[in-house]
Design a protein around this motif. Structure first.
Motif, PDB file in Angstrom:
ATOM      1  N   ARG A  46       0.863  -1.188   0.000  1.00 15.55           N
ATOM      2  CA  ARG A  46       0.000   0.000   0.000  1.00 15.55           C
ATOM      3  C   ARG A  46       0.888   1.223   0.000  1.00 15.55           C
ATOM      4  O   ARG A  46       1.937   1.257   0.648  1.00 15.55           O
ATOM      5  N   CYS A  47       0.468   2.259  -0.704  1.00 12.15           N
ATOM      6  CA  CYS A  47       1.169   3.534  -0.736  1.00 12.15           C
ATOM      7  C   CYS A  47       1.164   4.124   0.673  1.00 12.15           C
ATOM      8  O   CYS A  47       0.162   4.052   1.389  1.00 12.15           O
ATOM      9  N   GLU A  48       2.285   4.729   1.072  1.00 14.81           N
ATOM     10  CA  GLU A  48       2.383   5.313   2.414  1.00 14.81           C
ATOM     11  C   GLU A  48       1.444   6.500   2.595  1.00 14.81           C
ATOM     12  O   GLU A  48       0.963   6.763   3.703  1.00 14.81           O
ATOM     13  N   ILE A  49       1.164   7.209   1.509  1.00 16.92           N
ATOM     14  CA  ILE A  49       0.248   8.357   1.588  1.00 16.92           C
ATOM     15  C   ILE A  49      -1.190   7.885   1.812  1.00 16.92           C
ATOM     16  O   ILE A  49      -2.001   8.576   2.432  1.00 16.92           O
ATOM     17  N   ALA A  50      -1.538   6.710   1.330  1.00 15.62           N
ATOM     18  CA  ALA A  50      -2.917   6.221   1.391  1.00 15.62           C
ATOM     19  C   ALA A  50      -3.413   6.087   2.829  1.00 15.62           C
ATOM     20  O   ALA A  50      -4.619   6.133   3.069  1.00 15.62           O
ATOM     21  N   ARG A  51      -2.505   5.936   3.790  1.00 10.81           N
ATOM     22  CA  ARG A  51      -2.944   5.850   5.190  1.00 10.81           C
ATOM     23  C   ARG A  51      -3.622   7.140   5.627  1.00 10.81           C
ATOM     24  O   ARG A  51      -4.593   7.117   6.381  1.00 10.81           O
ATOM     25  N   ASP A  52      -3.086   8.287   5.157  1.00  7.47           N
ATOM     26  CA  ASP A  52      -3.607   9.588   5.573  1.00  7.47           C
ATOM     27  C   ASP A  52      -4.707  10.101   4.646  1.00  7.47           C
ATOM     28  O   ASP A  52      -5.544  10.889   5.058  1.00  7.47           O
ATOM     29  N   ARG A  53      -4.713   9.691   3.407  1.00  9.15           N
ATOM     30  CA  ARG A  53      -5.671  10.197   2.421  1.00  9.15           C
ATOM     31  C   ARG A  53      -6.585   9.069   1.971  1.00  9.15           C
ATOM     32  O   ARG A  53      -6.442   8.530   0.875  1.00  9.15           O
ATOM     33  N   LYS A  54      -7.520   8.729   2.755  1.00 15.05           N
ATOM     34  CA  LYS A  54      -8.405   7.596   2.491  1.00 15.05           C
ATOM     35  C   LYS A  54      -9.274   7.792   1.250  1.00 15.05           C
ATOM     36  O   LYS A  54      -9.726   6.836   0.641  1.00 15.05           O
ATOM     37  N   THR A  55      -9.519   9.025   0.846  1.00 16.07           N
ATOM     38  CA  THR A  55     -10.401   9.273  -0.299  1.00 16.07           C
ATOM     39  C   THR A  55      -9.681   9.139  -1.634  1.00 16.07           C
ATOM     40  O   THR A  55     -10.327   9.047  -2.671  1.00 16.07           O
ATOM     41  N   GLU A  56      -8.336   9.137  -1.631  1.00 19.81           N
ATOM     42  CA  GLU A  56      -7.588   8.990  -2.874  1.00 19.81           C
ATOM     43  C   GLU A  56      -7.255   7.525  -3.106  1.00 19.81           C
ATOM     44  O   GLU A  56      -7.059   6.762  -2.164  1.00 19.81           O
ATOM     45  N   ASN A  57      -7.219   7.165  -4.360  1.00 17.99           N
ATOM     46  CA  ASN A  57      -6.876   5.787  -4.723  1.00 17.99           C
ATOM     47  C   ASN A  57      -5.394   5.700  -5.054  1.00 17.99           C
ATOM     48  O   ASN A  57      -4.977   6.136  -6.117  1.00 17.99           O
ATOM     49  N   HIS A  58      -4.632   5.160  -4.143  1.00 17.08           N
ATOM     50  CA  HIS A  58      -3.199   4.962  -4.362  1.00 17.08           C
ATOM     51  C   HIS A  58      -2.936   3.470  -4.495  1.00 17.08           C
ATOM     52  O   HIS A  58      -3.850   2.652  -4.373  1.00 17.08           O
ATOM     53  N   LEU A  59      -1.694   3.136  -4.715  1.00 15.95           N
ATOM     54  CA  LEU A  59      -1.331   1.743  -4.983  1.00 15.95           C
ATOM     55  C   LEU A  59      -1.840   0.795  -3.895  1.00 15.95           C
ATOM     56  O   LEU A  59      -1.696   1.056  -2.701  1.00 15.95           O
ATOM     57  N   PHE A  60      -2.435  -0.292  -4.341  1.00 20.77           N
ATOM     58  CA  PHE A  60      -2.829  -1.404  -3.488  1.00 20.77           C
ATOM     59  C   PHE A  60      -2.583  -2.663  -4.300  1.00 20.77           C
ATOM     60  O   PHE A  60      -3.034  -2.788  -5.428  1.00 20.77           O
ATOM     61  N   LYS A  61      -1.842  -3.602  -3.715  1.00 18.44           N
ATOM     62  CA  LYS A  61      -1.587  -4.849  -4.429  1.00 18.44           C
ATOM     63  C   LYS A  61      -1.320  -5.958  -3.431  1.00 18.44           C
ATOM     64  O   LYS A  61      -0.542  -5.798  -2.497  1.00 18.44           O
ATOM     65  N   TRP A  62      -2.000  -7.093  -3.626  1.00 17.40           N
ATOM     66  CA  TRP A  62      -1.765  -8.254  -2.775  1.00 17.40           C
ATOM     67  C   TRP A  62      -0.351  -8.770  -3.013  1.00 17.40           C
ATOM     68  O   TRP A  62       0.111  -8.887  -4.144  1.00 17.40           O
ATOM     69  N   ILE A  63       0.353  -9.065  -1.925  1.00 20.75           N
ATOM     70  CA  ILE A  63       1.749  -9.502  -2.028  1.00 20.75           C
ATOM     71  C   ILE A  63       1.856 -10.836  -2.762  1.00 20.75           C
ATOM     72  O   ILE A  63       2.721 -11.004  -3.629  1.00 20.75           O
ATOM     73  N   ASP A  64       0.971 -11.789  -2.459  1.00 26.13           N
ATOM     74  CA  ASP A  64       1.067 -13.097  -3.106  1.00 26.13           C
ATOM     75  C   ASP A  64       0.865 -12.991  -4.616  1.00 26.13           C
ATOM     76  O   ASP A  64       1.571 -13.619  -5.397  1.00 26.13           O
TER      77      ASP A  64
END
Length: 152
Positions: A46-64
């Protein structure tokens, strides 16, 4: 299992293949564990910024899924390298064979040249010996002719 790499509507969507190193926004990524019932403890990037900006869509990818993609990409690269090595080996063998033919031809020409030179040398030597033998026979013939004319 679902996988998604998303971006905000303000930025172009950038697809990430394999293990991501940065978000589309340029920020680094962190790994987290899911707390949903459907994917409990499943790890994701997960993008580090996404923790603070919940309304923006930043990188999310399952590790497996990222690791499986990475393995597939490595497999494709491995296959391509194996094909390139095979083609390289074939080109090298063709060059080696053509060089062997060239060297064999050159050696054959040099061998023929040496044989011709030796043949010419032996021929010249034999002609010289034949001249000496002819002169000797003429001298012996003349002596015999003189001897017979004096004895008769």
């Amino acid at each position: 299992m679902t996988s998604s790499s998303t971006s905000s509507a303000r930025f172009p969507r950038i697809s990430t293949h394999g293990v991501p190193t940065r978000c589309w926004c340029g920020e680094g990524i962190t790994t987290f564990g899911s707390s949903t019932a459907e994917n409990r403890y499943r790890q994701f990037y997960r993008c580090e910024i996404a923790r603070d900006r919940k309304t923006e869509n930043h990188l999310f990818k399952w590790i497996d899924e990222a690791l499986i993609e990475e393995i597939r990409m490595v497999d494709v690269k491995h296959e391509r390298v194996a094909q390139e090595i095979t083609m390289f080996e074939e080109r090298v063998m063709e060059k080696v064979k053509s060089e062997m033919v060239r060297v064999e031809h050159e050696m054959s020409e040099k061998r023929k040249e040496k044989v011709d030179l030796e043949f010419a040398r032996v021929s010249q030597e034999m002609k010289h010996k034949l001249k000496i033998a002819t002169v000797a026979m003429v001298v012996v013939g003349a002596i015999v002719g003189i001897w017979t004319s004096l004895s008769a």
